[in-house]
Structure formats: C-alpha cells, structure tokens
Design an enzyme around this catalytic site. Structure first.
Site, PDB file in Angstrom:
ATOM      1  N   GLY A  14      25.444  40.919  33.438  1.00 50.33           N
ATOM      2  CA  GLY A  14      25.456  41.942  34.498  1.00 50.33           C
ATOM      3  C   GLY A  14      25.906  41.451  35.862  1.00 50.33           C
ATOM      4  N   MET A  90      29.330  46.451  25.712  1.00 44.80           N
ATOM      5  CA  MET A  90      30.107  46.007  24.553  1.00 44.80           C
ATOM      6  C   MET A  90      30.231  47.044  23.437  1.00 44.80           C
ATOM      7  SD  MET A  90      31.213  43.284  25.683  1.00 44.80           S
ATOM      8  CE  MET A  90      32.041  42.561  24.278  1.00 44.80           C
ATOM      9  N   LYS A  91      29.647  48.212  23.632  1.00 42.93           N
ATOM     10  CA  LYS A  91      29.785  49.228  22.564  1.00 42.93           C
ATOM     11  C   LYS A  91      30.998  50.118  22.844  1.00 42.93           C
ATOM     12  CE  LYS A  91      26.266  51.177  20.305  1.00 42.93           C
ATOM     13  NZ  LYS A  91      26.061  50.334  19.131  1.00 42.93           N
ATOM     14  N   ILE A  92      31.671  50.488  21.786  1.00 45.44           N
ATOM     15  CA  ILE A  92      32.803  51.418  21.936  1.00 45.44           C
ATOM     16  C   ILE A  92      32.242  52.837  22.018  1.00 45.44           C
ATOM     17  CG2 ILE A  92      34.870  52.355  20.798  1.00 45.44           C
ATOM     18  CD1 ILE A  92      35.434  49.549  19.796  1.00 45.44           C
ATOM     19  N   HIS A 109      38.104  45.369  32.982  1.00 45.37           N
ATOM     20  CA  HIS A 109      38.582  44.600  31.844  1.00 45.37           C
ATOM     21  C   HIS A 109      39.236  43.320  32.375  1.00 45.37           C
ATOM     22  CE1 HIS A 109      40.068  43.863  27.814  1.00 45.37           C
ATOM     23  NE2 HIS A 109      41.236  43.568  28.346  1.00 45.37           N
TER      24      HIS A 109
HETATM   25  C1  GRF Z   1      33.494  40.815  32.497  1.00 45.77           C
HETATM   26  O1  GRF Z   1      34.420  39.793  32.299  1.00 45.77           O
HETATM   27  C2  GRF Z   1      34.146  42.129  32.378  1.00 45.77           C
HETATM   28  O2  GRF Z   1      35.478  42.143  32.808  1.00 45.77           O
HETATM   29  C3  GRF Z   1      34.111  42.414  30.904  1.00 45.77           C
HETATM   30  O3  GRF Z   1      32.878  41.877  30.486  1.00 45.77           O
HETATM   31  C4  GRF Z   1      32.458  40.858  31.367  1.00 45.77           C
HETATM   32  C5  GRF Z   1      31.106  41.242  31.868  1.00 45.77           C
HETATM   33  O4  GRF Z   1      30.510  40.243  32.637  1.00 45.77           O
HETATM   34  N1  GRF Z   1      34.267  43.810  30.630  1.00 45.77           N
HETATM   35  P1  GRF Z   1      29.217  40.574  33.478  1.00 45.77           P
HETATM   36  O5  GRF Z   1      28.149  41.033  32.486  1.00 45.77           O
HETATM   37  O6  GRF Z   1      29.560  41.660  34.432  1.00 45.77           O
HETATM   38  O7  GRF Z   1      28.832  39.318  34.149  1.00 45.77           O
END
Ligand code: GRF
Length: 319
Positions: A14, A90-92, A109
C-alpha cells in the site's frame, strides 16, 4: 467544490495508497480518502490506513468466494464514494463491476502503457534493452491495463539495474504521479475547457455544425457558415452565476419554468439569455447525465437547423 470521495483498493504493502492519502491532507486537494479496502484482510496497507484513522473495511475474497464483489459493492456504497483508485490491487475486476463504476475507476501500472501490460514489467523492460520505463495512471475498462491513459512518468533504466532496483525507483515516480493525476481526474467535471471539449465531440455528431462565439462564449451553430444559427453556448460562470452551463433552446418560458422547478440542481434560467428562450443546463456537477445533454443538443440543433436539414433527420429517423 465538494471534495470527491475516493476508495482505495489494495492487496499488499500500500505505498501508493499512502501517497494518495498523504496528498489528500493538503487543504487544496480535490479528493478525500473515504475508504481503504481490498481483498486480503491482512494486507499491510490496511494497517497503515487504520493508523492514519481512515475508514478501513477488511474483506476476505477467499472466504467470501463469489459473494466478494457484492460485499465490496456494499462497502463502497456505504462509504458513498465517487471514485475508486486501485493501488496494487491484484484481482481482475469482473466486467459487470467495471460497468457499474464506468469511468470512475483508475489504476496505476508500473510501465509506460501500452508497453508491458500485466506482470513482470521491470524485468521485461530490462530484458528488452529499453533505455527507459515508467508508470501510467489510466482509467479502468474491462480489458486489463487498457483504458484511457490519464498520465505517465518516465524513469531512466541505469546500467546495472535489476528488476528490484528499477522497481524501487519507479515506485518513487509512481508516488509523485498518482496523487497529481487523480486530483486532475476528479476535477475534470468542473473544468470549463474539459466541458467544452466534451460538448464539442457531441455537437460534432450533427450535420453542418460550426463554431461561433456568443459575446465571447464558445458556441456551436448549424447551417451555412455565414447564416448559421447558434444552437448551443457554454456560459462559464456568467454574471456571477456559479454554473458552467450549456445553453440550449427550449420550446419557451413555460417549459423552462417547469424544468427549473422540477430539477433546480440541473436546470437554471441563465441571466440575459433566458429571456430569449435559452435554457441553462448546469454541467459543473459530478452527476451529469451526458445522454440527457446529448438529447438536448439534438433537440436544440433540430430547432435551429434550416428546414432541409431537419427534414433529412426526420427521414433518417424513420429508418
Ligand atoms: C505498484 O508498483 C503499482 O504500480 C502496481 O502494484 C504496485 C503496488 O505497490 N499496480 P504498493 O502496494 O502501492 O506499494
């Protein structure tokens, strides 16, 4: 302007959530964090949000199974959020969930999209011998990592970089990018230039439309260049009004009065213009119904179009 209410969805540490959260502490930030939630009840990011006294909802997608998306939807509704920011979620998202929140979900991303969708973006960039990579904030659509790109930041790939060292530097760039782009995105509905571009794209769908100004305000006319008649005008906070309004031709004062009485948040009587039959539709709101705006534009276009054009439209409608 009311601050937009944002829910942040996390699955892990996060750090982007924290960047969004701390940016929201600035008094001029146009969004506030109304909820932090996700799919893993023990995600480290949730503990950070709790420590910062932000409302947190711990949801367990494994335990909830198919009921997870409904539980998430209820939590979002209970927190009355306007936008959802994915931050390492991480879920679609299922297509019907994305459809419910169409245009209101953004994601960050770690690549310069459209390059390198999906996972392992840093290693791929290194393996391909790229000189630079970066991060992208985009609107979420049913197809993963493919919606409108709202902003990007470039990061140089250095000799000797590995996926880990590169990720660490890209992450710093992400933390600068995400709050800035989210702030811009939630402010769009209040930006007269964005509103003008939106009307322009809708008005461009009718025949023989040209651009004209009315007392310095952007307008759209129909018909030949010289004799063309204005059918839509944008009045940007005219004469002390708080509306950025679209002025369109209504049938007359009775219809206007009825609409304004029934929906005073949407319709208004524009100063000076009202007397000549222009109805004001307030557009600097979060809940603009753009289909309704498009209908009004068409009606106004028809009312102002030369007879031959209006007839053409009638004939087209019959098919
Ligand atoms: C980041 O690299 C973001 O671009 C990707 O997932 C990672 C999340 O990192 N979608 P965090 O949990 O915000 O530290």
């Amino acid at each position: 302007m009311d601050r937009a209410r944002v829910a942040i969805l996390v699955s892990g540490r996060g750090s982007n959530m924290a960047a969004l959260l701390y940016a929201a502490r600035a008094t001029d930030c146009p969004y506030e964090v109304a909820l932090v939630t996700g799919d893993k009840p023990d995600a480290a990011g949730l503990a950070v949000a709790e420590a910062e006294k932000v409302p947190v909802k711990r949801l367990d997608s494994k335990a909830l199974g198919k009921g997870y998306w409904e539980a998430l939807q209820s939590a979002l509704e209970a927190a009355a959020v306007d936008f959802i920011a994915l931050a390492g979620f991480m879920k679609i998202l299922p297509a019907d969930f994305v459809a419910r929140w169409s245009g209101q979900i953004v994601n960050i991303h770690p690549s310069l999209l459209p390059k390198y969708k999906g996972l392992h973006t840093h290693q791929t960039a290194i393996d391909n011998g790229d000189a630079k990579t970066g991060a992208t904030v985009h609107v979420v659509t049913p197809e993963v990592d493919s919606g409108e790109i709202l902003g990007q930041v470039e990061v140089a790939i250095m000799p000797g970089d590995n996926a880990e060292s590169l990720e660490a530097r890209v992450l710093i760039a992400e933390h600068q990018l995400y709050p800035k782009i989210l702030a811009e995105y939630v402010s769009r509905p209040f930006d007269a230039r964005w509103i003008e571009a939106k009307i322009d794209s809708l008005a461009g769908g009718f025949a023989e439309v040209g651009r004209k100004t009315s007392h310095g305000s952007p307008g759209w006319s129909v018909g030949a260049e010289k004799s063309g008649k204005l059918f839509a005008i944008i009045a940007d906070r005219h004469h002390g009004e708080d509306a950025v309004g679209l002025l369109v031709k209504a049938s007359g004062p009775d219809e206007m009065a009825g609409l304004i009485e029934a929906q005073p948040d949407v319709y208004y009587w524009p100063k000076y213009y009202g007397a000549s039959g222009w109805l004001g539709i307030k557009l600097n709101r979060r809940d603009v119904d753009w289909d309704q705006v498009a209908d009004w534009l068409e009606r106004s276009w028809r009312a102002c179009a030369p007879k031959r054009l209006a007839r053409m439209m009638d004939i087209a409608d019959e098919f």
